[in-house]
Design a protein around this motif. Structure first.
Motif, PDB file in Angstrom:
ATOM      1  N   ALA A 190     -10.323  -3.325 -15.413  1.00 19.72           N
ATOM      2  CA  ALA A 190     -10.638  -4.627 -14.822  1.00 19.72           C
ATOM      3  C   ALA A 190     -11.828  -5.268 -15.529  1.00 19.72           C
ATOM      4  N   THR A 203      -8.485  -4.572  -8.477  1.00 23.41           N
ATOM      5  CA  THR A 203      -9.056  -3.237  -8.661  1.00 23.41           C
ATOM      6  C   THR A 203      -9.000  -2.429  -7.372  1.00 23.41           C
ATOM      7  N   PRO A 253     -11.138   0.629 -12.728  1.00 21.15           N
ATOM      8  CA  PRO A 253     -12.284  -0.309 -12.732  1.00 21.15           C
ATOM      9  C   PRO A 253     -12.706  -0.720 -14.141  1.00 21.15           C
TER      10      PRO A 253
END
Length: 231
Positions: free
Chosen positions: A57, A112, A54
């Motif tokens: 991303a 993600t 995450p």
């Protein structure tokens, strides 16, 4: 200082053209690195572990508008022969920002989720079929993002229209899709066997080759959705 009247422009000679092209690509690359620097710094500080997907991303968010501005500026280079790539880049960055983020952020969110499924699926008991499907969707999503970034960078469409066109051209222009897949494989290999820095340093070259390979897509969008409306 201007040359004598009637003298040939030195920029028109072979050496002048090579020097001008090198100058353009160097300046656009520097501008890309500046625009993408918040994300690039974050990526360099992160460990390559699944738990950081995450955060990766999130760090990739600034790279979308930066790459879009590079695409727009390199495309202008094909039609113009001035020496102002720096202001052109930042005008393109501002102009494309909203349109690009509207397709880039959802693409990163989807990637993600799929990446986490692949990374933690076995531990969570996710069936192999669903992990295989996640790989397919991840590849398709990357190819869709490739088309969407090109369309959002060069044309002014609503986000949903850009999304539909990007999906449509995956099948309508298979050679363009195959070229995009080749570039994505190369980019993945560069990151895996070298570092993210190498890929970032080659961003402007990827933009140039992306525009060349996507020329049939660009021509078709222009003929069907732009030229007709301007007549």
């Amino acid at each position: 200082m201007s040359g004598p009247p009637g003298a040939a422009d030195p920029r028109r000679g072979p050496l002048g053209r090579v020097t001008t092209a090198f100058y353009w690509f160097l300046v656009v690359e520097v501008a890309f690195l500046v625009a993408a620097s918040p994300g690039l710094i974050g990526i360099l500080l992160l460990d390559r572990s699944p738990g950081n997907i995450p955060l990766y991303a999130l760090c990739l968010v600034p790279l979308g508008p930066a790459y879009s501005a590079a695409l727009s500026t390199v495309e202008v280079r094909r039609r113009a022969d001035d020496l102002s790539p720096w202001p052109r880049f930042w005008r393109a960055w501002v102009r494309n920002l909203v349109d690009v983020l509207q397709v880039w952020v959802p693409a990163l969110a989807g990637a993600t989720i799929l990446g986490l499924t692949l990374a933690f699926g076995p531990a969570a008991g996710v069936d192999g079929f669903f992990r295989g499907a996640a790989v397919v969707f991840l590849v398709v999503g990357a190819l869709w993002s490739w088309n969407a970034l090109i369309i959002a960078s060069l044309f002014r469409f609503r986000a949903r229209d850009t999304a539909r066109l990007a999906l449509y051209y995956l099948a309508a222009k298979p050679l363009v899709t195959l070229a995009a897949l080749s570039f994505l494989v190369l980019a993945t290999a560069l990151v895996a066997f070298t570092s993210d820095v190498v890929l970032a340093a080659l961003a402007v070259l990827f933009a140039a080759f992306a525009l060349v390979s996507a020329r049939p897509l660009i021509a078709d969008v222009t003929a069907r959705f732009v030229a007709a409306s301007d007549q």
